[in-house]
Design a protein around this motif. Structure first.
Motif, PDB file in Angstrom:
ATOM      1  N   GLU A  29       0.834  -1.210   0.000  1.00  9.49           N
ATOM      2  CA  GLU A  29       0.000   0.000   0.000  1.00  9.49           C
ATOM      3  C   GLU A  29       0.866   1.257   0.000  1.00  9.49           C
ATOM      4  O   GLU A  29       0.579   2.225  -0.702  1.00  9.49           O
ATOM      5  CB  GLU A  29      -0.942   0.017   1.209  1.00  9.49           C
ATOM      6  N   GLU A  30       1.931   1.218   0.794  1.00  6.18           N
ATOM      7  CA  GLU A  30       2.857   2.362   0.833  1.00  6.18           C
ATOM      8  C   GLU A  30       3.441   2.610  -0.560  1.00  6.18           C
ATOM      9  O   GLU A  30       3.505   3.743  -1.031  1.00  6.18           O
ATOM     10  CB  GLU A  30       3.982   2.055   1.836  1.00  6.18           C
ATOM     11  N   PHE A  31       3.834   1.541  -1.245  1.00  3.42           N
ATOM     12  CA  PHE A  31       4.347   1.659  -2.614  1.00  3.42           C
ATOM     13  C   PHE A  31       3.274   2.206  -3.547  1.00  3.42           C
ATOM     14  O   PHE A  31       3.524   3.127  -4.329  1.00  3.42           O
ATOM     15  CB  PHE A  31       4.854   0.305  -3.125  1.00  3.42           C
ATOM     16  N   LEU A  42      -6.879  -1.307  -1.821  1.00  3.32           N
ATOM     17  CA  LEU A  42      -7.934  -1.033  -0.843  1.00  3.32           C
ATOM     18  C   LEU A  42      -9.262  -1.668  -1.275  1.00  3.32           C
ATOM     19  O   LEU A  42      -9.992  -2.214  -0.447  1.00  3.32           O
ATOM     20  CB  LEU A  42      -8.085   0.476  -0.621  1.00  3.32           C
ATOM     21  N   PHE A  43      -9.548  -1.624  -2.568  1.00  2.00           N
ATOM     22  CA  PHE A  43     -10.746  -2.284  -3.090  1.00  2.00           C
ATOM     23  C   PHE A  43     -10.646  -3.792  -2.891  1.00  2.00           C
ATOM     24  O   PHE A  43     -11.581  -4.432  -2.420  1.00  2.00           O
ATOM     25  CB  PHE A  43     -10.955  -1.958  -4.581  1.00  2.00           C
ATOM     26  N   PHE A  70     -15.573   2.907  -4.397  1.00  2.00           N
ATOM     27  CA  PHE A  70     -14.658   2.403  -5.420  1.00  2.00           C
ATOM     28  C   PHE A  70     -15.251   2.189  -6.803  1.00  2.00           C
ATOM     29  O   PHE A  70     -14.533   2.239  -7.797  1.00  2.00           O
ATOM     30  CB  PHE A  70     -14.078   1.039  -4.979  1.00  2.00           C
ATOM     31  N   VAL A  71     -16.543   1.876  -6.903  1.00  4.17           N
ATOM     32  CA  VAL A  71     -17.079   1.371  -8.165  1.00  4.17           C
ATOM     33  C   VAL A  71     -17.789   2.430  -8.997  1.00  4.17           C
ATOM     34  O   VAL A  71     -17.550   2.535 -10.204  1.00  4.17           O
ATOM     35  CB  VAL A  71     -18.029   0.167  -7.912  1.00  4.17           C
ATOM     36  N   GLU A  72     -18.677   3.198  -8.370  1.00  7.80           N
ATOM     37  CA  GLU A  72     -19.473   4.115  -9.196  1.00  7.80           C
ATOM     38  C   GLU A  72     -18.583   5.152  -9.884  1.00  7.80           C
ATOM     39  O   GLU A  72     -17.493   5.473  -9.415  1.00  7.80           O
ATOM     40  CB  GLU A  72     -20.593   4.770  -8.381  1.00  7.80           C
TER      41      GLU A  72
END
Length: 136
Positions: A29-31, A42-43, A70-72
Motif C-alpha cells: 500500500e505504501e508503494f 484497498l478495493f 470504489f465502483v461508481e
C-alpha cells in the motif's frame, strides 16, 4: 515493522504471498500510494472483508459502501474496471450476494499482478526492505 526474511522473500515469488500477509499489504500500500494507485489494493481488501460478511443487513451496507467508494463513476477512489462489470455490480446492488464484487475483484487482482506488482518488486521500498531483512 520488519517481517521475517523468508516472508519478505516470498512476497517476491507471487502477489498472493504478499496479499496474504498484513505487513506485506502495508508495504505494498505504501508503494501504491507513491504511484497514486492504492485504490486497487484497498478495493481488493474491502472485497475480502465483504466476503466474510454473512448478515444480510451488514452485507447490504458494506456493498453500498464499496460501491460508492470504489465502483461508481466519479467515486472518490474509483477503480479501473470496464463499464459492463461496473453495470453488473450496479444491478446486483439492491440485493448483493457474497459474489457481488467477484468479477471486479478478479480484474483488479490481474491488474495489480501484471502492472503494479512487477514495479513493486523493482521498487526502492521493496528492495531496501529485502536488503534490511537479509542483513539481520
Amino acid at each position: 515493522m520488519l517481517a521475517p526474511v523468508d516472508e519478505v522473500v516470498s512476497w517476491g515469488e507471487m502477489l498472493d504471498n504478499l496479499l496474504e500477509c498484513k505487513t506485506g499489504q502495508l508495504v505494498f500500500e505504501e508503494f501504491l500510494r507513491t504511484e497514486y494507485s492504492e485504490e486497487n489494493l484497498l478495493f481488493w481488501l474491502a472485497c475480502e472483508e465483504y466476503k466474510k460478511t454473512s448478515h444480510p443487513t451488514e452485507m447490504n451496507a458494506a456493498a453500498k459502501r464499496i460501491y460508492s467508494e470504489f465502483v461508481e463513476v466519479d467515486a472518490p477512489r474509483q477503480i479501473n474496471i470496464d463499464c459492463a462489470t461496473r453495470a453488473e455490480i450496479g444491478e446486483r446492488l439492491p440485493q448483493p450476494g457474497p459474489k457481488c464484487f467477484d468479477r471486479a475483484q478478479r480484474l483488479i487482482h490481474t491488474l495489480m499482478e501484471n502492472d503494479c506488482y512487477p514495479r513493486f518488486l523493482k521498487s526502492e521500498i521493496y528492495q531496501d526492505l529485502l536488503e534490511q531483512v537479509e542483513q539481520e
